[in-house]
Design an enzyme around this catalytic site. Structure first.
Site, PDB file in Angstrom:
ATOM      1  NE  ARG A   1      13.303  -6.505 -43.548  1.00 17.71           N
ATOM      2  CZ  ARG A   1      12.959  -5.449 -42.807  1.00 17.71           C
ATOM      3  NH1 ARG A   1      11.736  -5.356 -42.337  1.00 17.71           N
ATOM      4  NH2 ARG A   1      13.830  -4.507 -42.519  1.00 17.71           N
TER       5      ARG A   1
ATOM      6  CB  VAL B   1       3.922 -12.150 -42.716  1.00 19.53           C
ATOM      7  CG1 VAL B   1       2.564 -12.757 -42.421  1.00 19.53           C
ATOM      8  CG2 VAL B   1       4.389 -12.566 -44.102  1.00 19.53           C
ATOM      9  CD  GLU B   2       9.552 -12.758 -42.893  1.00 23.10           C
ATOM     10  OE1 GLU B   2      10.239 -12.183 -43.754  1.00 23.10           O
ATOM     11  OE2 GLU B   2       9.696 -13.951 -42.608  1.00 23.10           O
ATOM     12  N   GLY B   3       6.669  -7.421 -41.510  1.00 23.87           N
ATOM     13  CA  GLY B   3       6.654  -5.981 -41.745  1.00 23.87           C
ATOM     14  C   GLY B   3       5.570  -5.618 -42.737  1.00 23.87           C
TER      15      GLY B   3
END
Length: 828
Positions: A378, A500-502
């Protein structure tokens, strides 16, 4: 005289605290000063006796650690163990992921700026640059985003083949396994360039190089697993996906219901030890076309076939798509950005134990693998996508605002539009600076987990702000989708990057400071580890050392914050002179204030701070903007400290400092213990709130940089795709023919406008040009160039319109005509 003596004593003690003096200095200097003040009759016995008593008690506990631990540390340790927040296994593994880097310096209250400036500048190798100029450029020229998003709803088959054959799925895989072995910076540059042409293609390339089988194999796979899969992944023979999110467990991955049970079963005609799996996953990018699935699940071992632990926990396995029991192929459609994404289901899927990532050694270590890999992932892909969007808005919307006229002048000259353009330019500068600094850390071997969360959240949020501003400026031309719309798909993709990704709300309110307070603080993690030590004596010794170092840390930051608040940071350390010096000093001030405030919040709220998510979010905002401001200063220095770049740097720093102040103000206004909040307000900002948003004049300077051809604008978006056969009319419009900036007809005052004709109507301007030629003001060649420039300007402000039955074909035909006309224009 007594007041003078007390003042001298206080100044001395403050100086010792400010300078973090060593213990021996604290032992020697105060008694020497007390004796001197007594001999000079500056302190009476009424003061010296209690002061000597206080010094004696302090010295006793310093020299007698056993008594200190018994009488002071042990009660505090007992109290700390009662109020310390409980941490799940997944939280502990997340805390242990990655390492502490520049975030630790910002948390210290005394950032070492020379350490930051020694950080290597990002650069591409010759091979990486050649790949960008060759295969990546060729891919971008072949991509037709309108066809991909509106008609095919997928990448064409020849594009899929090109992506695989060129090695784009193997950027992170070493050359020894057939990959490209690129740096994090090269990876980011590739994603950013592709995203400027097609977000669908960029996401398709991002995912195999981010959190997925290749990354996990490189760090945790057995040699047999690496040999089996890495070369196939690099060549595109295997298309990977990674399945983590479940309908019942999104951000709370620890609650995933997907289950694997250790048992014996049949595999290739043999009875083997393995795992029987049942799962339901969704939102899995590349799932519909994947041939190799990375799967996260909870593992149970009720029969003890692997060991004594009946619940080893989250585990990761690599599973071929063709394994019986897997249902895969359906698609989600994320906001009409048609990258491949869909659900995966498994029913009674049996896999041999060798398919677990890392083999038997990897059992139960899945969450640790994921969070450590996410730290890097990320920090690269989504920041590249976000920065590319900012560059896109800076380039295209700045050009549009220069050639689109209303009320007799370019819309970019209106102050309201200037404000939006300045925000676009300034935020893009911040994003690129933070992106590059983080990539430099990754390429230097760092794995800064807190910083990766910072730039994931703040760069995607700045992406949102800059594209929203671009849509406001472009109005109808921004909302009408078609081949000529350069920002519409970037606007549609914003929530995808946010999610996305947290998810961003979670990242801001729970991860950045929630993880940073423990991970990046110099002593809090040590106190937690000491409190959890099962050996009582070792726990007491460790806690004693961490606690009293922490007390000294708080005292130092209190002294620093007081002085820096009074002086607004003046006289503090700065590695540079000139206009940069004051910014470094102000960041010293805010860093000390942040460190002090964070400690006070931790001490007064304890474990409840974990539940005070909005307070935690504001503390995270302060830390984040300290990082972005640091990156902006370093970026300006790396670019050669050019005077022409100064407005962008000043905008970036003024904006960051204002955001820090705003977060501090909101934090102090909402802290439960009000007297302490008032005290902090006075200590940090004793003369009031000094920072403000960028001024109107600074906005004007930044906006004008986006409105006209200049070197600063070119430096703002390197790495962004600039030479395209499609959409090139907008590119030509930036180099507005110089005749448009000359007075056209001095015979009538309302026609003599230095930037635009008084009436931008195409027919009126043509008549004016003819009259100017008749009067000898313009030559025939001037007339031809000006006619063509005006025709192109008119073309740029048009939007696509489609036949009701054949809209896509009509749009494509119109685009072909535009490209043909532009090719005739040439350098003019």
């Amino acid at each position: 005289m007594t007041l003078l003596g007390l003042l001298l004593l206080m100044v001395t003690l403050w100086g010792l605290a400010y300078g973090s003096a060593r213990a021996i200095v604290w032992i020697v200097l105060p008694p020497v000063l007390l004796i001197s003040l007594q001999l000079a009759n500056l302190l009476t016995p009424a003061w010296t006796i209690p002061l000597w008593g206080l010094f004696a008690i302090t010295l006793f506990f310093y020299l007698m650690p056993e008594q200190r631990r018994q009488w002071i540390t042990q009660p505090l340790l007992n109290a700390f163990q009662k109020v310390m927040p409980s941490m799940s296994t997944t939280e502990k593994e997340a805390l242990n992921a990655g390492n502490v880097w520049w975030d630790g310096e910002l948390f210290s209250g005394q950032p070492n700026w020379r350490q930051l400036l020694r950080q290597p500048q990002c650069h591409l190798t010759e091979r990486e640059q050649a790949f960008l100029d060759g295969p990546v450029q060729h891919l971008c020229e072949r991509l037709d985003d309108w066809h991909i998003t509106h008609q095919q709803k997928d990448l064409p088959a020849d594009i899929w083949d090109f992506i695989k054959q060129s090695g784009l799925f193997g950027m992170i895989i070493p050359e020894s396994y057939g990959g490209l072995g690129f740096s994090a910076y090269a990876h980011s540059q590739v994603v950013m360039k592709i995203a400027s042409r097609s977000i669908t293609a960029a996401v398709t390339v991002m995912v195999p190089n981010s959190l997925g089988p290749a990354k996990l194999l490189l760090h945790y796979g057995t040699e047999a697993q690496k040999e089996q899969y890495l070369k196939k992944l690099a060549s595109g023979e295997e298309v990977p996906c990674f399945a983590l999110t479940s309908p019942q467990a999104g951000s709370d991955a620890g609650a995933m219901p997907d289950l694997g049970v250790v048992t014996h079963g049949q595999h290739q005609g043999k009875q083997v030890l393995g795992i029987r799996l049942n799962w339901e996953k969704r939102y899995i990018t590349l799932a519909p076309v994947a041939t190799l699935i990375g799967l996260a699940f909870k593992l149970e071992d009720p029969q003890g076939l692997l060991g004594e632990d009946p619940q080893p926990g989250i585990t990761v396995a690599l599973i071929p798509r063709v394994t019986p029991g897997i249902e895969i192929g359906d698609r989600h459609m994320p906001l009409d950005i048609p990258f491949q994404n869909g659900p995966i289901t498994g029913r009674d899927v049996f896999i041999p134990i060798e398919w677990v990532m890392g083999g038997l050694e990897g059992v139960g270590k899945g969450w640790q693998m994921l969070v450590e890999s996410l730290t890097e992932g990320r920090g690269i892909s989504l920041p590249a996508l976000s920065t590319g969007a900012g560059k896109q808005a800076s380039r295209y919307t700045g050009a549009y605002a220069a050639v689109r006229s209303q009320f007799g002048q370019p819309i970019g000259h209106f102050e309201g539009v200037e404000e939006a353009l300045a925000r676009i330019g300034g935020l893009t500068y911040q994003m690129d600076a933070a992106r590059k600094l983080t990539l430099s850390a990754l390429d230097s071997g760092e794995s800064p987990s807190v910083i990766s969360a910072i730039i994931k959240y703040h760069l995607t949020e700045r992406y949102r702000l800059s594209i929203n501003d671009a849509m406001d400026v472009q109005g109808g031309s921004g909302i009408c989708l078609g081949p000529d719309n350069l920002i519409g798909r970037a606007y549609q993709a914003i929530p995808i990057a946010i999610t996305v990704e947290g998810a961003n709300i979670l990242t801001r309110s729970m991860i950045i400071f929630g993880q940073g307070a423990i991970r990046s603080h110099p002593y809090v993690l040590k106190e937690f580890e000491a409190a959890e030590n099962p050996d009582p004596q070792a726990s007491l010794v460790q806690f004693d050392e961490a606690l009293f170092n922490h007390i000294g840390f708080v005292v130092t930051n209190f002294a620093r914050t007081c002085w820096l608040g009074i002086t607004h940071g003046r006289l503090s350390e700065s590695p540079k002179r000139g206009p940069l010096s004051r910014y470094f000093q102000r960041l010293n001030w805010m860093s000390a204030g942040f460190a002090l405030t964070a400690d006070i919040a931790l001490m007064t709220l304890g474990g409840s701070l974990k539940r005070k998510e909005r307070l935690s979010a504001r503390l995270g905002d302060i830390l984040s903007n300290l990082y972005i401001a640091s990156a902006s200063l370093k970026h300006y220095i790396e670019e050669g400290e050019r005077k022409d770049d100064l407005p962008l740097m000043q905008w970036a720093l003024d904006d960051s400092l204002y955001r820090i102040q705003h977060a501090l103000r909101g934090l102090l206004r909402n802290m439960p213990f009000r007297p302490l909040a008032w005290l902090l307000r006075v200590v940090i900002f004793p003369t009031g709130l000094p920072f403000h948003k960028p001024t109107d004049h600074l906005d004007h300077q930044v906006a004008r940089l986006l409105l006209s051809p200049n070197e600063v604008r070119e430096r703002l978006y390197p790495g962004h795709l600039t030479r395209q056969r499609i959409k090139s009319s907008v590119l030509v419009s930036w180099n507005r023919p110089y005749l448009l900036s000359r007075p056209l007809l001095p015979m009538k005052k309302h026609y003599v406008v230095p930037n635009e004709p008084a009436n931008s109507n195409h027919g009126v301007l043509r008549n004016l040009i003819k009259e100017a030629v008749t009067l000898g003001i313009l030559s025939d060649s001037d007339r031809v160039a000006l006619d063509e420039a005006e025709r192109l300007r008119n073309q740029v402000i048009q939007v696509n319109a489609f036949d009701r039955l054949s809209n896509a074909t009509a749009g494509k035909q119109r685009e072909t005509v535009r490209v043909s006309e532009l090719n005739k224009l040439g350098p003019a």
